[in-house]
Design a protein around this motif. Structure first.
Motif, PDB file in Angstrom:
ATOM      1  N   ILE A 174       0.851  -1.179   0.000  1.00  0.00           N
ATOM      2  CA  ILE A 174       0.000   0.000   0.000  1.00  0.00           C
ATOM      3  C   ILE A 174       0.886   1.227   0.000  1.00  0.00           C
ATOM      4  N   SER A 175       0.728   2.070  -1.001  1.00  0.00           N
ATOM      5  CA  SER A 175       1.504   3.295  -1.112  1.00  0.00           C
ATOM      6  C   SER A 175       1.021   4.314  -0.083  1.00  0.00           C
ATOM      7  N   THR A 176       1.950   5.068   0.482  1.00  0.00           N
ATOM      8  CA  THR A 176       1.560   6.122   1.425  1.00  0.00           C
ATOM      9  C   THR A 176       0.737   7.205   0.732  1.00  0.00           C
ATOM     10  N   ALA A 177       0.831   7.303  -0.584  1.00  0.00           N
ATOM     11  CA  ALA A 177       0.038   8.284  -1.329  1.00  0.00           C
ATOM     12  C   ALA A 177      -1.456   7.959  -1.286  1.00  0.00           C
ATOM     13  N   HIS A 178      -1.800   6.710  -0.976  1.00  0.00           N
ATOM     14  CA  HIS A 178      -3.196   6.296  -0.921  1.00  0.00           C
ATOM     15  C   HIS A 178      -3.740   6.236   0.502  1.00  0.00           C
ATOM     16  N   LEU A 179      -2.993   6.759   1.453  1.00  0.00           N
ATOM     17  CA  LEU A 179      -3.395   6.728   2.858  1.00  0.00           C
ATOM     18  C   LEU A 179      -3.663   8.131   3.378  1.00  0.00           C
ATOM     19  N   LEU A 224      -0.684   5.823  12.037  1.00  0.00           N
ATOM     20  CA  LEU A 224      -0.971   4.575  12.749  1.00  0.00           C
ATOM     21  C   LEU A 224      -0.079   3.441  12.233  1.00  0.00           C
ATOM     22  N   LEU A 225       0.027   3.298  10.926  1.00  0.00           N
ATOM     23  CA  LEU A 225       0.873   2.243  10.367  1.00  0.00           C
ATOM     24  C   LEU A 225       2.338   2.470  10.716  1.00  0.00           C
ATOM     25  N   ASP A 226       2.772   3.713  10.728  1.00  0.00           N
ATOM     26  CA  ASP A 226       4.144   4.020  11.115  1.00  0.00           C
ATOM     27  C   ASP A 226       4.398   3.622  12.569  1.00  0.00           C
ATOM     28  N   GLU A 227       3.433   3.902  13.430  1.00  0.00           N
ATOM     29  CA  GLU A 227       3.563   3.517  14.848  1.00  0.00           C
ATOM     30  C   GLU A 227       3.633   1.999  14.993  1.00  0.00           C
ATOM     31  N   ILE A 228       2.806   1.288  14.255  1.00  0.00           N
ATOM     32  CA  ILE A 228       2.800  -0.175  14.324  1.00  0.00           C
ATOM     33  C   ILE A 228       4.142  -0.744  13.877  1.00  0.00           C
ATOM     34  N   THR A 229       4.700  -0.224  12.793  1.00  0.00           N
ATOM     35  CA  THR A 229       5.938  -0.786  12.265  1.00  0.00           C
ATOM     36  C   THR A 229       7.151  -0.486  13.126  1.00  0.00           C
ATOM     37  N   GLY A 241       9.671   1.824   2.373  1.00  0.00           N
ATOM     38  CA  GLY A 241      10.082   3.030   1.663  1.00  0.00           C
ATOM     39  C   GLY A 241       9.018   3.511   0.685  1.00  0.00           C
ATOM     40  N   GLY A 242       8.157   4.370   1.106  1.00  0.00           N
ATOM     41  CA  GLY A 242       7.083   4.879   0.255  1.00  0.00           C
ATOM     42  C   GLY A 242       5.785   4.104   0.368  1.00  0.00           C
ATOM     43  N   GLY A 243       5.768   3.098   1.227  1.00  0.00           N
ATOM     44  CA  GLY A 243       4.556   2.318   1.404  1.00  0.00           C
ATOM     45  C   GLY A 243       4.737   1.238   2.456  1.00  0.00           C
ATOM     46  N   TYR A 244       3.739   0.410   2.588  1.00  0.00           N
ATOM     47  CA  TYR A 244       3.743  -0.649   3.588  1.00  0.00           C
ATOM     48  C   TYR A 244       3.453  -1.981   2.925  1.00  0.00           C
ATOM     49  N   LEU A 245       4.138  -3.004   3.365  1.00  0.00           N
ATOM     50  CA  LEU A 245       3.919  -4.371   2.919  1.00  0.00           C
ATOM     51  C   LEU A 245       3.087  -5.062   3.994  1.00  0.00           C
ATOM     52  N   LEU A 246       1.911  -5.529   3.609  1.00  0.00           N
ATOM     53  CA  LEU A 246       1.026  -6.223   4.541  1.00  0.00           C
ATOM     54  C   LEU A 246       1.060  -7.710   4.231  1.00  0.00           C
ATOM     55  N   ARG A 247       1.471  -8.497   5.201  1.00  0.00           N
ATOM     56  CA  ARG A 247       1.469  -9.962   5.048  1.00  0.00           C
ATOM     57  C   ARG A 247       0.098 -10.463   5.493  1.00  0.00           C
ATOM     58  N   LEU A 248      -0.717 -10.880   4.552  1.00  0.00           N
ATOM     59  CA  LEU A 248      -2.097 -11.249   4.829  1.00  0.00           C
ATOM     60  C   LEU A 248      -2.225 -12.567   5.571  1.00  0.00           C
ATOM     61  N   THR A 249      -1.211 -13.410   5.533  1.00  0.00           N
ATOM     62  CA  THR A 249      -1.301 -14.719   6.172  1.00  0.00           C
ATOM     63  C   THR A 249      -0.575 -14.795   7.508  1.00  0.00           C
ATOM     64  N   ALA A 250       0.005 -13.700   7.947  1.00  0.00           N
ATOM     65  CA  ALA A 250       0.745 -13.713   9.219  1.00  0.00           C
ATOM     66  C   ALA A 250      -0.231 -13.904  10.383  1.00  0.00           C
TER      67      ALA A 250
END
Length: 57
Positions: free
Chosen positions: A13-18, A25-30, A44-53
């Motif tokens: 997910i690109s930070t441009a779409h948030l 919130l995502l920055d705090e989580i990471t 770098g410029g977005g977030y990688l979400l692991r859907l199966t974690a």
């Protein structure tokens, strides 16, 4: 394809779409040492979400 099935179970997910609040919130989580750090990563410029974690808790 290398056969790494995890690749197909992720979303970037690109930070441009948030909104600013969602990005904060995502920055705090990471940056946490525990909890959700295993399934969301800043790339770098977005977030990688692991859907199966799964949480260890």
């Amino acid at each position: 394809m290398s056969g790494n099935g995890e690749y197909l179970r992720c979303r970037v997910i690109s930070t441009a779409h948030l909104s600013a609040d969602d990005n904060a919130l995502l920055d705090e989580i990471t940056t946490r040492e525990v909890e959700y750090g295993e399934w969301i990563h800043y790339v770098g410029g977005g977030y990688l979400l692991r859907l199966t974690a799964r949480s260890a808790a």
